[in-house]
Design an enzyme around this catalytic site. Structure first.
Site, PDB file in Angstrom:
ATOM      1  N   SER A 138      91.368  36.771  22.497  1.00 35.84           N
ATOM      2  CA  SER A 138      90.846  37.070  23.827  1.00 35.84           C
ATOM      3  C   SER A 138      91.696  38.150  24.467  1.00 35.84           C
ATOM      4  CB  SER A 138      90.871  35.816  24.703  1.00 35.84           C
ATOM      5  OG  SER A 138      90.644  36.136  26.069  1.00 35.84           O
TER       6      SER A 138
ATOM      7  N   TYR B  99      95.563  28.369  27.919  1.00 38.88           N
ATOM      8  CA  TYR B  99      94.615  29.152  27.118  1.00 38.88           C
ATOM      9  C   TYR B  99      95.248  30.462  26.663  1.00 38.88           C
ATOM     10  CZ  TYR B  99      90.351  31.924  26.215  1.00 38.88           C
ATOM     11  OH  TYR B  99      89.373  32.723  25.660  1.00 38.88           O
TER      12      TYR B  99
END
Length: 283
Positions: free
Chosen positions: A176, A189
């Site tokens: 990401s 995350y």
């Protein structure tokens, strides 16, 4: 059910259900035609039921691959993705289970070998995220679950699949933009996504002498079921519009990166990360 300013229903459970979305993600560019880039190959796609996973699956099917799609419990989405794959003439096996568990990863690989006899491509794409503005709000249960899903499953899938992969095989991990630049509201995350980048580079070095390539794709703001299942209606307002391109990305714009890294077009690219993010992070 709450709705975002664009009337998108806010979902209460992750990783989200594509069939519930008001504005459907685009999994295939109009007019796309395959050219046999993965002809005769077998690919495992984790998180393959919807969003980026669905887009990868359909592109791979168009390029000639037979597939195994792993997902948590999103049965309705998974069945629809299988229909889309089979429509393109490819075989498609579905597998439901929590890939944060080592035994589940081994069971998936065993079923793929029983069904197809080999593994040519592994796409690690499963993930979850839980916004918190303060690290004190992240309890041990969430911390361990996020790491188990987002990074431990990648290690465990690679460990299970690698003995069945031959020279020319490829592994593509989904990271990401958050793994590169961080985010104050996605602290756990971000840690998992940074770990995926390091895992990719390390595994690429580890298996290069076997003729196996390992690479990574790090998407920016992409319209997938995970988004309305993660953010509040207020957070969804303007999602992706602050990128230089001024819009949110679509799953197909990420899937073509996975396809490039999975096929022979990228034969001289080990340990790299592609960044489909609308120019939001240019490194």
């Amino acid at each position: 059910m709450k709705h975002s300013p664009d009337n998108e229903p806010i979902q209460s459970n992750q990783p989200g259900q594509e069939w519930q979305m008001q504005r459907k993600p685009q999994y295939l560019r109009e007019g796309y035609k395959g050219s046999g880039k993965l002809e005769g190959k077998v690919a495992i796609i984790t998180g393959g039921d919807s969003g980026i996973g669905r887009a990868i699956a359909v592109h791979f099917a168009l390029e000639g691959a037979d597939l195994a799609l792993a997902y948590l419990n999103e049965e309705k989405d998974a069945v629809q993705t299988r229909r889309l794959v089979e429509k393109e003439g490819a075989k498609c096996m579905l597998f439901s289970g929590d890939l944060g568990d080592s035994q589940t990863c081994r069971q998936l690989v065993d079923k793929v070998i029983d069904e197809y006899g080999c593994i040519d491509v592994l796409i690690n794409n499963v993930g979850e995220q839980h916004p918190h503005q303060d690290i004190s709000e992240i309890d041990d249960q969430q911390l361990e679950k996020t790491f188990r899903t987002n990074i431990f499953s990648y290690y465990r899938m690679i460990r299970a699949a690698l003995p069945h992969m031959q020279q020319g095989a490829t592994i593509v991990n989904t990271s990401s933009i958050i793994g590169n630049r961080g985010a104050d509201f996605l602290i756990d995350y971000a840690g998992t996504k940074g770990a995926i980048e390091a895992l990719t580079k390390s595994m690429a070095q580890s298996v290069a002498d076997k003729g196996i390539r390992v690479n990574c794709v790090a998407p920016g703001p992409i319209w997938t079921p995970l988004i309305p299942a993660t953010f509040t209606a207020e957070m969804l307002e303007g999602f992706g519009k602050d990128t230089p391109l001024g819009r949110v990305g679509e799953p197909w714009e990420v899937a073509t990166c996975h396809l490039f890294l999975a096929c022979a077009d990228s034969a001289y690219l080990p340990g790299q990360t592609l960044h489909p993010n609308g120019g939001d992070y240019m490194g």
